[in-house]
Structures are given as structure tokens and as C-alpha cells.
Motif scaffolding. Structure first.
Motif, PDB file in Angstrom:
ATOM      1  N   PRO A 294      55.276  15.254  34.693  1.00 24.28           N
ATOM      2  CA  PRO A 294      55.544  14.845  36.084  1.00 24.28           C
ATOM      3  C   PRO A 294      56.187  15.928  36.952  1.00 24.28           C
ATOM      4  O   PRO A 294      57.299  15.759  37.454  1.00 24.28           O
ATOM      5  CB  PRO A 294      56.471  13.643  35.902  1.00 24.28           C
ATOM      6  N   HIS A 295      55.485  17.043  37.152  1.00 29.48           N
ATOM      7  CA  HIS A 295      56.013  18.148  37.966  1.00 29.48           C
ATOM      8  C   HIS A 295      57.407  18.547  37.471  1.00 29.48           C
ATOM      9  O   HIS A 295      58.346  18.742  38.248  1.00 29.48           O
ATOM     10  CB  HIS A 295      56.078  17.767  39.445  1.00 29.48           C
ATOM     11  N   SER A 296      57.513  18.654  36.158  1.00 27.09           N
ATOM     12  CA  SER A 296      58.815  18.896  35.528  1.00 27.09           C
ATOM     13  C   SER A 296      58.943  20.293  34.934  1.00 27.09           C
ATOM     14  O   SER A 296      59.961  20.607  34.315  1.00 27.09           O
ATOM     15  CB  SER A 296      59.044  17.866  34.408  1.00 27.09           C
ATOM     16  N   ALA A 297      57.941  21.137  35.142  1.00 30.23           N
ATOM     17  CA  ALA A 297      57.971  22.458  34.511  1.00 30.23           C
ATOM     18  C   ALA A 297      59.184  23.279  34.928  1.00 30.23           C
ATOM     19  O   ALA A 297      59.726  24.057  34.145  1.00 30.23           O
ATOM     20  CB  ALA A 297      56.683  23.221  34.841  1.00 30.23           C
ATOM     21  N   PHE A 298      59.622  23.102  36.170  1.00 24.09           N
ATOM     22  CA  PHE A 298      60.733  23.901  36.688  1.00 24.09           C
ATOM     23  C   PHE A 298      62.095  23.448  36.181  1.00 24.09           C
ATOM     24  O   PHE A 298      63.080  24.166  36.309  1.00 24.09           O
ATOM     25  CB  PHE A 298      60.761  23.806  38.219  1.00 24.09           C
ATOM     26  N   TYR A 299      62.166  22.268  35.582  1.00 27.98           N
ATOM     27  CA  TYR A 299      63.457  21.609  35.408  1.00 27.98           C
ATOM     28  C   TYR A 299      64.214  22.042  34.157  1.00 27.98           C
ATOM     29  O   TYR A 299      63.670  22.096  33.054  1.00 27.98           O
ATOM     30  CB  TYR A 299      63.272  20.089  35.364  1.00 27.98           C
ATOM     31  N   SER A 300      65.473  22.337  34.352  1.00 24.22           N
ATOM     32  CA  SER A 300      66.476  22.447  33.290  1.00 24.22           C
ATOM     33  C   SER A 300      67.832  22.348  33.983  1.00 24.22           C
ATOM     34  O   SER A 300      67.923  22.470  35.215  1.00 24.22           O
ATOM     35  CB  SER A 300      66.375  23.778  32.527  1.00 24.22           C
ATOM     36  N   THR A 301      68.873  22.126  33.225  1.00 25.86           N
ATOM     37  CA  THR A 301      70.217  22.085  33.825  1.00 25.86           C
ATOM     38  C   THR A 301      70.514  23.390  34.536  1.00 25.86           C
ATOM     39  O   THR A 301      71.051  23.422  35.651  1.00 25.86           O
ATOM     40  CB  THR A 301      71.274  21.820  32.741  1.00 25.86           C
ATOM     41  N   GLU A 302      70.122  24.497  33.895  1.00 25.08           N
ATOM     42  CA  GLU A 302      70.396  25.823  34.465  1.00 25.08           C
ATOM     43  C   GLU A 302      69.577  26.080  35.727  1.00 25.08           C
ATOM     44  O   GLU A 302      70.081  26.643  36.705  1.00 25.08           O
ATOM     45  CB  GLU A 302      70.125  26.906  33.425  1.00 25.08           C
ATOM     46  N   SER A 303      68.315  25.676  35.710  1.00 29.70           N
ATOM     47  CA  SER A 303      67.472  25.947  36.875  1.00 29.70           C
ATOM     48  C   SER A 303      67.921  25.126  38.081  1.00 29.70           C
ATOM     49  O   SER A 303      67.838  25.587  39.228  1.00 29.70           O
ATOM     50  CB  SER A 303      66.003  25.657  36.562  1.00 29.70           C
ATOM     51  N   MET A 304      68.399  23.911  37.843  1.00 27.69           N
ATOM     52  CA  MET A 304      68.874  23.102  38.951  1.00 27.69           C
ATOM     53  C   MET A 304      70.129  23.708  39.576  1.00 27.69           C
ATOM     54  O   MET A 304      70.317  23.664  40.795  1.00 27.69           O
ATOM     55  CB  MET A 304      69.148  21.675  38.480  1.00 27.69           C
ATOM     56  N   TYR A 305      70.988  24.282  38.742  1.00 26.65           N
ATOM     57  CA  TYR A 305      72.161  24.976  39.278  1.00 26.65           C
ATOM     58  C   TYR A 305      71.711  26.161  40.125  1.00 26.65           C
ATOM     59  O   TYR A 305      72.191  26.362  41.250  1.00 26.65           O
ATOM     60  CB  TYR A 305      73.079  25.450  38.156  1.00 26.65           C
ATOM     61  N   ASP A 306      70.785  26.955  39.596  1.00 26.57           N
ATOM     62  CA  ASP A 306      70.313  28.137  40.315  1.00 26.57           C
ATOM     63  C   ASP A 306      69.646  27.762  41.629  1.00 26.57           C
ATOM     64  O   ASP A 306      69.831  28.431  42.650  1.00 26.57           O
ATOM     65  CB  ASP A 306      69.316  28.919  39.450  1.00 26.57           C
ATOM     66  N   MET A 307      68.848  26.703  41.614  1.00 32.63           N
ATOM     67  CA  MET A 307      68.182  26.255  42.836  1.00 32.63           C
ATOM     68  C   MET A 307      69.203  26.016  43.943  1.00 32.63           C
ATOM     69  O   MET A 307      69.046  26.498  45.078  1.00 32.63           O
ATOM     70  CB  MET A 307      67.391  24.979  42.563  1.00 32.63           C
TER      71      MET A 307
END
Length: 335
Positions: A294-307
């Protein structure tokens, strides 16, 4: 002087310490849960706007002091970059927050297909003893004998190429916009024709932004040139693949399988499309040949912080130091 960075609207519901941290000492993060709750004074006084979605003209016209707009994600096809440029405002994205995650996801999708991981898990759920047989999954192949193709050798494409190489795969790519020599630096092969790439590869992974040039780039003509048993992976943007053509290619066995993290229509998903209808109904011809996330390739705890942090930081650096990074509408700005 304290600059004001307006986050409008916010998707996250925590204490927003990341947004405040990203503003630094000389800026203030002004937070809003929706566009409607932002006051006229807040629009007028903001020096920067950070938003995942575009700001309608009726609000944008009130932000007369705004100097920069940042969308804290890679894609900006939902932002009217020309309208912002007409107002003299640069638009910047955050291209590096989920590079590793998307590359990991693309490789993971291929591994799941080629190694039959989801297939075996589901079959064992049905009948553990009867299905304790590895030979039932026919598409399995040795990775080091595979040719892995990449469409779009930007940041994510390069990260994916390095991961594929680490598995011993022969990696080639198609990207007419990449300068000469990148292939030499990465130790991969360049291909100058998209259809030729598809004819040579066991897997092709898509890593291009959505634009007029790439809309339905992967069409019936391209898919018809596929090497037998090719597996297609898309973690980029849904409209890059013509879904009707993909349905036909799978139905007629031009492709072995496809793994999609994105669709042309999301939330709501077009469940009436023949491909998705067949997948949802578990029709036999498509069973274990279409993998969806579900359009989840970008997701991780770290990537959300960076975003979140890099979005605010990009605005703050421009306001306090004049440093403009990742501007995506520079060609439309004048002066």
C-alpha cells in the motif's frame, strides 16, 4: 529576527517535536491541522510553507510574505510548481528521506516473487504437510544468473542497482537523462532503448518521477518486448505503468509476475479494474503473480523522521542562510 515556517496541513498527531527541532534557533514552526484553521494573519506573516499537498490559490494568494514552499517528499506531481514560480516562490522537495527504504522494498518485492516467499507461506497455511514441497514454485531462479534492469538511475535507482549487484546480479539501466560515466562509476551497463532493456532482463524495477514524459511510459509496446518470465517491479508512481497493458501482458503470459507498491488510483483504489478485480477474486491465472503493497516502500521510523526534519530544515536554511536545495521549479522562476 524570527522567521515563521507554516506547516499546513499536518499529517502527524504526535507532539511535533520534530517540526520544532527542524526550525532551529532563528525560526518558529507554526503548526496547523487543516488549511481552514489557519488565520489570515498566519498566512500573511509566514516566511515559508511546508506541506505534503498543494495550497489552493485562495490561500496561496494570502501568503504575500512567503519566500519558499517545501513539500517534504520526493514526488511533486501534485504541486503546481508553475503557479508558485509565477509568485516568485521556489518549490523544493526532499529527495533523500526514503532512498534506502524504497530501494530495499524494490529488492524485497523481487526476492519475494523470485523465491516464492509469499507463495510458500500461503500454501503452507492451506496444508502444511501436503505443500511441504519446494519444487511446486516454478519461477524460482538463481539470483546470480539474473539480469536486473532499472528504469531511472537517480538516487533510488542507484541504491537499487547497488543492492542488486550485491546479490551478484548483472545490472543494466535505461535513463536518457543521466550523464555519461555514471554506469562506469557504479559498474553497471547502460542500455539506450527501453524495449531492448525489457527484452534482456529477468526483472525490471521502475524508478522515475511522474511527468508528461513518463506517464504510461511502460505501455503495451514495451511490455510486448519482455523477455520470457520477466518480473516487473514498480515503487515509483502508479501512472508510469499502463495498468490496462499490464493486465493484458500478465493475462497473455508476456510477463511472469508484477509487484506494485503504487497504483494509478489510490485511496480509493479502482477495484473495478480488471487486473485488481482478478487479483481480489484470486482468479487462478493471476494467483501468486501479482504482489501489492500500500504505497509503503518509503516507510520506516527513520524515514518518517527524515521527511519531517529535512522538510523544515530546508525551509530554515533558505530563510537564515540563503541556501536553496532541491529546487524543482527553477526553470520557471524569473529574476
Amino acid at each position: 529576527m524570527t522567521y515563521k515556517i507554516l506547516w499546513a496541513p499536518l499529517r502527524w498527531t504526535d507532539d511535533h517535536h520534530i517540526e520544532h527541532e527542524s526550525a532551529g534557533d532563528q525560526c518558529e514552526a507554526v503548526l496547523a491541522a487543516s488549511l481552514e484553521e489557519i488565520t489570515q494573519d498566519q498566512w500573511l506573516s509566514c516566511d515559508a510553507i511546508v506541506s505534503l499537498t498543494d495550497v489552493p490559490e485562495r490561500y496561496r494568494s494570502q501568503a504575500k510574505n512567503c519566500k519558499i514552499f517545501v513539500t517534504p517528499k520526493v514526488g511533486y506531481d501534485n504541486i503546481d510548481i508553475k503557479a508558485w514560480a509565477a509568485a516568485g516562490i521556489p518549490v523544493c522537495n526532499v529527495p533523500d528521506y526514503g532512498t534506502m527504504e524504497v530501494a530495499d522494498h524494490a529488492i524485497a518485492m523481487y526476492l519475494s516473487l523470485v523465491r516464492g516467499i509469499t507463495y510458500h507461506s500461503r500454501e503452507l497455511q492451506k496444508a502444511p504437510d501436503d505443500n511441504w514441497l519446494p519444487i511446486r514454485y516454478k519461477p524460482t531462479r538463481r539470483l546470480s544468473t539474473s539480469t536486473f534492469g532499472i528504469v531511472g538511475l537517480g538516487r533510488i535507482g542507484m541504491a537499487t542497482a547497488l543492492r542488486a549487484k550485491a546479490f551478484g546480479m548483472d545490472v543494466c539501466f535505461f535513463d536518457p537523462h543521466v550523464e555519461n560515466g555514471r554506469d562506469k562509476a557504479l559498474g553497471v551497463r547502460r542500455v539506450d532503448d527501453l524495449q531492448y532493456l525489457f527484452s534482456q532482463c529477468d526483472a525490471v524495477s521502475i524508478h522515475v518521477p511522474l511527468s508528461r514524459e513518463t506517464d504510461k511510459l511502460i505501455n503495451a509496446e514495451v511490455l510486448a518486448s519482455s523477455k520470457p518470465n520477466l518480473m516487473l517491479i514498480n515503487t515509483a508512481r502508479g501512472p508510469v505503468i499502463d495498468l490496462d497493458a499490464l493486465y493484458h501482458a500478465l493475462k497473455t503470459d508476456q510477463l511472469q509476475a508484477a509487484a506494485l507498491d503504487v497504483l494509478p488510483e489510490e485511496k480509493p483504489v479502482d477495484k473495478s479494474h480488471p487486473l485488481l478485480r482478478a487479483w481480489s477474486a484470486q482468479e487462478s491465472w493471476i494467483d501468486h503473480r501479482l504482489l501489492l503493497t500500500p504505497h509503503s516502500a518509503f516507510y520506516s521510523t527513520e524515514s518518517m523522521y527524515d521527511m519531517r526534519f529535512l522538510g523544515g530544515q530546508g525551509a530554515a536554511q533558505f530563510l537564515t542562510k540563503g541556501v536553496l536545495r532541491n529546487c524543482v521549479n527553477s526553470e520557471y522562476l524569473t529574476g
